[in-house]
Structure formats: C-alpha cells, structure tokens
Design a protein around this motif. Structure first.
Motif, PDB file in Angstrom:
ATOM      1  N   GLN A   1       7.447  12.887  -7.848  1.00 26.29           N
ATOM      2  CA  GLN A   1       8.285  12.227  -6.848  1.00 26.29           C
ATOM      3  C   GLN A   1       8.673  13.244  -5.772  1.00 26.29           C
ATOM      4  O   GLN A   1       9.861  13.513  -5.567  1.00 26.29           O
ATOM      5  CB  GLN A   1       9.569  11.664  -7.509  1.00 26.29           C
ATOM      6  CG  GLN A   1       9.332  10.708  -8.659  1.00 26.29           C
ATOM      7  CD  GLN A   1       9.030   9.304  -8.171  1.00 26.29           C
ATOM      8  OE1 GLN A   1       9.176   8.999  -6.992  1.00 26.29           O
ATOM      9  NE2 GLN A   1       8.600   8.448  -9.079  1.00 26.29           N
TER      10      GLN A   1
ATOM     11  N   TYR B   1       7.927  17.244 -12.546  1.00 25.15           N
ATOM     12  CA  TYR B   1       8.892  16.256 -12.048  1.00 25.15           C
ATOM     13  C   TYR B   1       8.835  16.175 -10.526  1.00 25.15           C
ATOM     14  O   TYR B   1       8.790  15.094  -9.948  1.00 25.15           O
ATOM     15  CB  TYR B   1      10.289  16.654 -12.519  1.00 25.15           C
ATOM     16  CG  TYR B   1      11.405  15.737 -12.084  1.00 25.15           C
ATOM     17  CD1 TYR B   1      11.391  14.399 -12.432  1.00 25.15           C
ATOM     18  CD2 TYR B   1      12.479  16.228 -11.350  1.00 25.15           C
ATOM     19  CE1 TYR B   1      12.430  13.557 -12.047  1.00 25.15           C
ATOM     20  CE2 TYR B   1      13.518  15.402 -10.962  1.00 25.15           C
ATOM     21  CZ  TYR B   1      13.485  14.065 -11.320  1.00 25.15           C
ATOM     22  OH  TYR B   1      14.500  13.230 -10.938  1.00 25.15           O
TER      23      TYR B   1
ATOM     24  N   LEU C   1      11.309  12.252  -2.857  1.00 31.72           N
ATOM     25  CA  LEU C   1      12.636  11.913  -3.385  1.00 31.72           C
ATOM     26  C   LEU C   1      13.334  13.159  -3.924  1.00 31.72           C
ATOM     27  O   LEU C   1      14.522  13.377  -3.661  1.00 31.72           O
ATOM     28  CB  LEU C   1      12.518  10.854  -4.480  1.00 31.72           C
ATOM     29  CG  LEU C   1      11.931   9.506  -4.066  1.00 31.72           C
ATOM     30  CD1 LEU C   1      11.914   8.554  -5.264  1.00 31.72           C
ATOM     31  CD2 LEU C   1      12.726   8.898  -2.918  1.00 31.72           C
ATOM     32  N   VAL C   2      12.612  13.955  -4.687  1.00 31.19           N
ATOM     33  CA  VAL C   2      13.208  15.166  -5.263  1.00 31.19           C
ATOM     34  C   VAL C   2      13.594  16.147  -4.165  1.00 31.19           C
ATOM     35  O   VAL C   2      14.676  16.752  -4.194  1.00 31.19           O
ATOM     36  CB  VAL C   2      12.250  15.823  -6.279  1.00 31.19           C
ATOM     37  CG1 VAL C   2      12.826  17.149  -6.760  1.00 31.19           C
ATOM     38  CG2 VAL C   2      12.013  14.901  -7.459  1.00 31.19           C
TER      39      VAL C   2
ATOM     40  N   GLY D   1      16.702  12.429 -14.974  1.00 33.30           N
ATOM     41  CA  GLY D   1      15.537  11.570 -14.816  1.00 33.30           C
ATOM     42  C   GLY D   1      14.632  11.512 -16.021  1.00 33.30           C
ATOM     43  O   GLY D   1      13.421  11.279 -15.883  1.00 33.30           O
TER      44      GLY D   1
ATOM     45  N   ALA E   1      17.653   8.654  -1.700  1.00 31.70           N
ATOM     46  CA  ALA E   1      16.645   9.108  -2.656  1.00 31.70           C
ATOM     47  C   ALA E   1      17.165   9.029  -4.091  1.00 31.70           C
ATOM     48  O   ALA E   1      16.426   8.630  -5.004  1.00 31.70           O
ATOM     49  CB  ALA E   1      16.225  10.536  -2.328  1.00 31.70           C
ATOM     50  N   SER E   2      18.419   9.375  -4.293  1.00 31.80           N
ATOM     51  CA  SER E   2      18.971   9.371  -5.652  1.00 31.80           C
ATOM     52  C   SER E   2      19.031   7.957  -6.218  1.00 31.80           C
ATOM     53  O   SER E   2      18.882   7.755  -7.427  1.00 31.80           O
ATOM     54  CB  SER E   2      20.364  10.002  -5.662  1.00 31.80           C
ATOM     55  OG  SER E   2      21.293   9.211  -4.942  1.00 31.80           O
TER      56      SER E   2
ATOM     57  N   TYR F   1      18.819  16.850 -11.766  1.00 32.37           N
ATOM     58  CA  TYR F   1      18.036  15.620 -11.686  1.00 32.37           C
ATOM     59  C   TYR F   1      16.884  15.599 -12.684  1.00 32.37           C
ATOM     60  O   TYR F   1      16.497  14.524 -13.170  1.00 32.37           O
ATOM     61  CB  TYR F   1      17.512  15.428 -10.261  1.00 32.37           C
ATOM     62  CG  TYR F   1      18.515  14.715  -9.383  1.00 32.37           C
ATOM     63  CD1 TYR F   1      18.542  13.332  -9.314  1.00 32.37           C
ATOM     64  CD2 TYR F   1      19.462  15.433  -8.649  1.00 32.37           C
ATOM     65  CE1 TYR F   1      19.479  12.671  -8.525  1.00 32.37           C
ATOM     66  CE2 TYR F   1      20.396  14.787  -7.863  1.00 32.37           C
ATOM     67  CZ  TYR F   1      20.399  13.403  -7.803  1.00 32.37           C
ATOM     68  OH  TYR F   1      21.336  12.753  -7.030  1.00 32.37           O
TER      69      TYR F   1
ATOM     70  N   LEU G   1      12.133   8.756 -16.411  1.00 29.77           N
ATOM     71  CA  LEU G   1      10.953   8.716 -15.556  1.00 29.77           C
ATOM     72  C   LEU G   1       9.785   9.517 -16.134  1.00 29.77           C
ATOM     73  O   LEU G   1       8.703   9.522 -15.563  1.00 29.77           O
ATOM     74  CB  LEU G   1      11.300   9.280 -14.166  1.00 29.77           C
ATOM     75  CG  LEU G   1      12.360   8.516 -13.372  1.00 29.77           C
ATOM     76  CD1 LEU G   1      12.701   9.284 -12.099  1.00 29.77           C
ATOM     77  CD2 LEU G   1      11.878   7.118 -13.028  1.00 29.77           C
TER      78      LEU G   1
ATOM     79  N   LYS H   1      16.840   5.727  -5.810  1.00 24.51           N
ATOM     80  CA  LYS H   1      15.495   5.398  -6.270  1.00 24.51           C
ATOM     81  C   LYS H   1      15.102   6.229  -7.492  1.00 24.51           C
ATOM     82  O   LYS H   1      14.325   5.786  -8.339  1.00 24.51           O
ATOM     83  CB  LYS H   1      14.496   5.624  -5.144  1.00 24.51           C
ATOM     84  CG  LYS H   1      14.700   4.708  -3.942  1.00 24.51           C
ATOM     85  CD  LYS H   1      13.729   5.030  -2.827  1.00 24.51           C
ATOM     86  CE  LYS H   1      13.965   4.138  -1.617  1.00 24.51           C
ATOM     87  NZ  LYS H   1      13.049   4.470  -0.495  1.00 24.51           N
ATOM     88  N   LEU H   2      15.644   7.439  -7.582  1.00 26.22           N
ATOM     89  CA  LEU H   2      15.291   8.324  -8.691  1.00 26.22           C
ATOM     90  C   LEU H   2      15.938   7.916 -10.004  1.00 26.22           C
ATOM     91  O   LEU H   2      15.378   8.127 -11.075  1.00 26.22           O
ATOM     92  CB  LEU H   2      15.705   9.765  -8.369  1.00 26.22           C
ATOM     93  CG  LEU H   2      14.733  10.618  -7.559  1.00 26.22           C
ATOM     94  CD1 LEU H   2      15.354  11.962  -7.268  1.00 26.22           C
ATOM     95  CD2 LEU H   2      13.416  10.780  -8.290  1.00 26.22           C
ATOM     96  N   LEU H   3      17.147   7.343  -9.910  1.00 28.04           N
ATOM     97  CA  LEU H   3      17.934   7.125 -11.117  1.00 28.04           C
ATOM     98  C   LEU H   3      18.062   5.644 -11.446  1.00 28.04           C
ATOM     99  O   LEU H   3      18.369   4.825 -10.589  1.00 28.04           O
ATOM    100  CB  LEU H   3      19.331   7.731 -10.946  1.00 28.04           C
ATOM    101  CG  LEU H   3      19.348   9.233 -10.667  1.00 28.04           C
ATOM    102  CD1 LEU H   3      20.756   9.681 -10.359  1.00 28.04           C
ATOM    103  CD2 LEU H   3      18.795   9.996 -11.859  1.00 28.04           C
TER     104      LEU H   3
END
Length: 274
Positions: free
Chosen positions: A182, A178, A185-186, A162, A264-265, A158, A165, A267-269
C-alpha cells in the motif's frame, strides 16, 4: 502493611472525608468551597497524572486542570486536580447559538495549535503511542481496554495496526512488505507530523462558560500520536459527539499532509483509531 501503603490509605481517607459524590460516579468534589476534585480510575495504571504534570509544566497556559496529587491503591487510581469553571458542552450545546458554537470550536483550534508547538525530547523523537510517563497508550484496536506501545515510528504503529491486511501466505511479514502493498497510503500516513493529541476530545470533555471555552478535561489517553489522529477524534461519529459540533469539524481544514494522512488512514484501517 508497609508504612508507605498505610500513609497512602490515610491520605485517601482524608480526601474522602473532605469530598462529596457528584453526579458523575467517578468524580468527588471537595467541600468547603475548595476548588478541587478527585477522579477515580478503576485501574491501577493510568497516564493522566503524568499528562497533566507534563502539560502543566509546558508553559503553554492551557485551560486544563492542574495536578495536585495521585494515589494508586487497591487496583484503582485516585487523581486530585483543580476544578475548572463551566458546564459540559454536551449539556449546553442545545442552548448555544450557532456563532457561540463556532466560537467554541475556534477556541479549541487555538488550544490545539498551542499543543502542536510542543516538541518531543531528542531520545523520543518520532515515537508514537507514547504517553508522558514513557509508557504506551490505550489500544484503539481493543476499544482502549489494553495498553500498547510506544512504537518507534508512525510506520511501525500502522504496521501493527494493519495486521488484518497481512497476506496469510507470507510468513515473514515486514514493514517493507507492508509499504510495498500500500505504498501511497502508507507514505501518506507516515508523512504527517507527530504531535501531542487529546484522543477523546468530545463534548463531554469540553467545558464552556458564557458561550466560550473554559476548559478541556480527561487527558488520560493523550500523548504523542500522528496529527491526523486528532482529526479522527474530532470528526469521528462517536458516542457523545453531537452532529451539531461534529459537522463544524468536518468543514475545518487541517494542514495538507494531515488531511492526506487522515484520508489514507481511513482506507488502511478497518477499525479507525481514536
């Protein structure tokens, strides 16, 4: 011309004599009732043969093709495998009843649970974007046009995915930074399990016969990935995925840590994997 290359060409010529083209441009089926087919990948490197070899030897009794042979030559890869019974779910779904579609989804779930019993070898424990050959997998950020990985962990995976970001004012961008940016989420994506994932599990890769699952094909992009990537493959609105099948997967509940990782993924990607 080296002897080995000559032998490959002779073998391939024999395969082509024994086969006839199918409606799919990359597939040739064998004549004389031989229950085999030959699949052409228009690239020199593909992980499908290694995936089939690994899964065939897993002892899980999966409804998948058995690998017979694989030849890489002239920039293409030709994989000979057994031909499974049935028709593509994509072509049959409109003729199936709701209970039959649900039964097929249940069959797929049972296969997935079997796949999730597979364990990585100790030296590869925790690695993701890892194929059966030990190489990487097609990169979702380049629409699968290049290979990427393997990654040492879900966090490293990730961290690379990411990149969009990243704070442009921070030159030394590290996994710690990182995570700090987040944390919830991470932590959610990294808490999920690493399992064997079929990242293209769409109706055009699912075979059905008499209203039940008869096979799953196209294992080229499968490998060790976070379990929530399988959820992306099943729930994502992708070409070839009918809303009728996708709507059922939207209501299938996966383990809590996987559901959390999936949310979560997203929102992360910016571009969702698989």
């Amino acid at each position: 011309m080296p002897i080995l290359s000559c032998l490959r060409r002779v073998k391939l010529a024999i395969y082509f004599i024994l086969t006839t083209p199918s409606h799919h441009q990359s597939i040739r089926t064998f004549r004389f009732g031989i229950p085999l087919l030959i699949k052409t990948e228009y690239r020199q490197f593909t992980t499908e043969a290694d995936a089939l070899r690994f899964l065939n030897a897993s002892g899980l009794d999966l409804p998948i093709p058995r690998l017979v042979d694989s030849i890489a030559i002239d920039g293409n890869t030709y994989t000979v495998m057994t031909r499974l019974p049935g028709r593509l779910l994509r072509d049959e779904v409109d003729q199936l009843s709701d209970p039959e579609v649900q039964a097929i989804v249940d069959d797929i779930q049972a296969i997935l649970h079997r796949l999730w019993t597979l364990e990585q070898c100790p030296e590869d424990a925790g690695k993701v974007m890892l194929s059966a050959s030990g190489h990487g997998l097609p990169n979702p950020m380049t629409f699968f046009e290049s290979y990427w990985g393997p990654c040492p962990s879900i966090l490293d995976c990730y961290f690379d995915l990411g990149r969009h970001l990243r704070d442009p004012d921070i030159d030394d961008w590290t996994p710690d930074i990182y995570v700090a940016g987040q944390p919830d989420l991470v932590n959610a994506v990294t808490a999920d399990r690493v399992v064997w994932v079929h990242s293209d599990l769409r109706p055009q890769n699912i075979l059905v016969h008499h209203g039940r699952l008869s096979g799953i094909i196209d294992w080229e992009n499968s490998g060790w990935l976070p379990l929530h990537w399988q959820v992306h493959a099943l729930r994502g609105a992708r070409v070839g995925y009918t809303n009728r099948v996708r709507s059922i997967w939207l209501n299938v509940v996966f383990p809590p840590e996987t559901e959390a990782g999936f949310k979560a993924s997203m929102k992360l990607l910016r571009y969702l994997p698989v």
